[in-house]
Design a protein around this motif. Structure first.
Motif, PDB file in Angstrom:
ATOM      1  N   ASP A 179       4.963  -5.490   6.261  1.00  0.00           N
ATOM      2  CA  ASP A 179       4.880  -4.498   5.170  1.00  0.00           C
ATOM      3  C   ASP A 179       3.473  -3.999   5.310  1.00  0.00           C
ATOM      4  OD1 ASP A 179       7.473  -5.158   4.640  1.00  0.00           O
ATOM      5  OD2 ASP A 179       6.960  -6.629   2.802  1.00  0.00           O
ATOM      6  N   SER A 180       3.439  -2.621   4.992  1.00  0.00           N
ATOM      7  CA  SER A 180       2.373  -1.833   5.032  1.00  0.00           C
ATOM      8  C   SER A 180       1.315  -2.012   3.801  1.00  0.00           C
ATOM      9  CB  SER A 180       2.667  -0.454   5.072  1.00  0.00           C
ATOM     10  OG  SER A 180       3.364   0.076   3.633  1.00  0.00           O
ATOM     11  N   ARG A 206      -0.241   2.051  11.682  1.00  0.00           N
ATOM     12  CA  ARG A 206      -0.020   2.000  10.432  1.00  0.00           C
ATOM     13  C   ARG A 206       0.873   3.173   9.701  1.00  0.00           C
ATOM     14  NH1 ARG A 206      -1.332  -1.193   6.203  1.00  0.00           N
ATOM     15  NH2 ARG A 206      -1.857   0.064   4.229  1.00  0.00           N
ATOM     16  N   PHE A 207       2.060   2.929   9.237  1.00  0.00           N
ATOM     17  CA  PHE A 207       2.827   3.846   8.732  1.00  0.00           C
ATOM     18  C   PHE A 207       3.046   3.797   7.070  1.00  0.00           C
ATOM     19  CE2 PHE A 207       3.852   2.764  13.260  1.00  0.00           C
ATOM     20  CZ  PHE A 207       4.134   3.959  13.698  1.00  0.00           C
ATOM     21  N   ASP A 208       3.739   4.506   6.624  1.00  0.00           N
ATOM     22  CA  ASP A 208       3.894   4.503   4.787  1.00  0.00           C
ATOM     23  C   ASP A 208       4.782   2.923   4.867  1.00  0.00           C
ATOM     24  OD1 ASP A 208       2.909   6.967   4.595  1.00  0.00           O
ATOM     25  OD2 ASP A 208       5.218   7.924   4.680  1.00  0.00           O
ATOM     26  N   ASP A 209       5.756   2.625   5.677  1.00  0.00           N
ATOM     27  CA  ASP A 209       6.683   1.335   5.356  1.00  0.00           C
ATOM     28  C   ASP A 209       6.198   0.119   6.144  1.00  0.00           C
ATOM     29  OD1 ASP A 209       8.035   2.903   3.650  1.00  0.00           O
ATOM     30  OD2 ASP A 209       9.494   3.464   5.180  1.00  0.00           O
ATOM     31  N   LEU A 210       5.443   0.322   7.146  1.00  0.00           N
ATOM     32  CA  LEU A 210       5.054  -0.917   7.869  1.00  0.00           C
ATOM     33  C   LEU A 210       3.773  -0.760   8.671  1.00  0.00           C
ATOM     34  CD1 LEU A 210       5.913  -0.477  11.120  1.00  0.00           C
ATOM     35  CD2 LEU A 210       8.079  -0.770  10.214  1.00  0.00           C
ATOM     36  N   THR A 211       3.134  -1.612   9.094  1.00  0.00           N
ATOM     37  CA  THR A 211       1.983  -2.052  10.000  1.00  0.00           C
ATOM     38  C   THR A 211       2.749  -2.540  11.251  1.00  0.00           C
ATOM     39  OG1 THR A 211       0.512  -1.811   8.251  1.00  0.00           O
ATOM     40  CG2 THR A 211      -0.287  -2.488  10.365  1.00  0.00           C
ATOM     41  N   SER A 248       5.407  -6.786  13.413  1.00  0.00           N
ATOM     42  CA  SER A 248       5.224  -5.888  12.189  1.00  0.00           C
ATOM     43  C   SER A 248       5.255  -6.633  10.725  1.00  0.00           C
ATOM     44  CB  SER A 248       6.363  -4.650  12.278  1.00  0.00           C
ATOM     45  OG  SER A 248       7.428  -5.226  11.824  1.00  0.00           O
TER      46      SER A 248
END
Length: 121
Positions: free
Chosen positions: A103-104, A81-86, A101
Motif C-alpha cells: 500500500d502506498s 510509487r503510485f497513488d494506491d501502491l508502491t 507491492s
C-alpha cells in the motif's frame, strides 16, 4: 525464477509491512507467478499480470544500461510509487526477478525491506 522459500519471504515481508503487503510474485521469460496476493487485490492481478510481466522483463533487460549510466555498482531494485501502491522490482537476470507491492501509505524501512527481498532470491 525460484525463491529459496516463498512462505518465508511472505512471512518476513509481513513482519515488516503488516497488512500493507499486496502482491509478491516471481517472473521469468515464460510468465508471472503470484506467490502471495492480498485479499481484494486478486482482480487487479488477474487483469494486469500479463502487462506488468512484459514491463518487468523490459526493465530487466535495461538493468545493465542503468548500472553503467549511474556507475554506482549493481542495481538492486527499482521502485515505482503510485497513488494506491508502491511497487518494487528486483531483477535477478535478464528475464527473471521478483515483484513486490505494498500500500502506498506503508512506512517501511527501505534497506531492511529490500535486503529481505534480495536474501530470498
Amino acid at each position: 525464477m525460484v525463491l529459496d522459500d516463498e512462505g518465508a519471504l511472505v512471512e518476513a515481508l509481513t513482519e515488516i509491512v503488516g497488512d500493507a503487503l499486496r502482491v509478491v510474485a516471481t517472473y521469468d521469460r515464460d510468465g508471472y507467478d503470484p506467490v502471495y496476493v492480498a485479499p481484494g487485490a486478486e482482480e487487479r492481478v488477474r487483469s494486469q499480470a500479463e502487462r506488468v510481466h512484459d514491463e518487468l522483463v523490459l526493465q530487466g533487460l535495461g538493468r545493465g544500461h542503468l548500472e553503467e549510466l549511474f556507475a554506482a555498482g549493481d542495481l538492486h531494485c527499482s521502485i515505482h510509487r503510485f497513488d494506491d501502491l508502491t511497487a518494487f522490482h528486483f531483477a535477478s537476470g535478464e528475464f527473471s526477478g521478483l515483484f513486490v507491492s505494498v500500500d502506498s501509505g506503508a512506512d517501511l524501512p527501505l534497506a531492511t525491506f529490500s535486503g529481505t527481498c534480495k536474501e530470498h532470491l
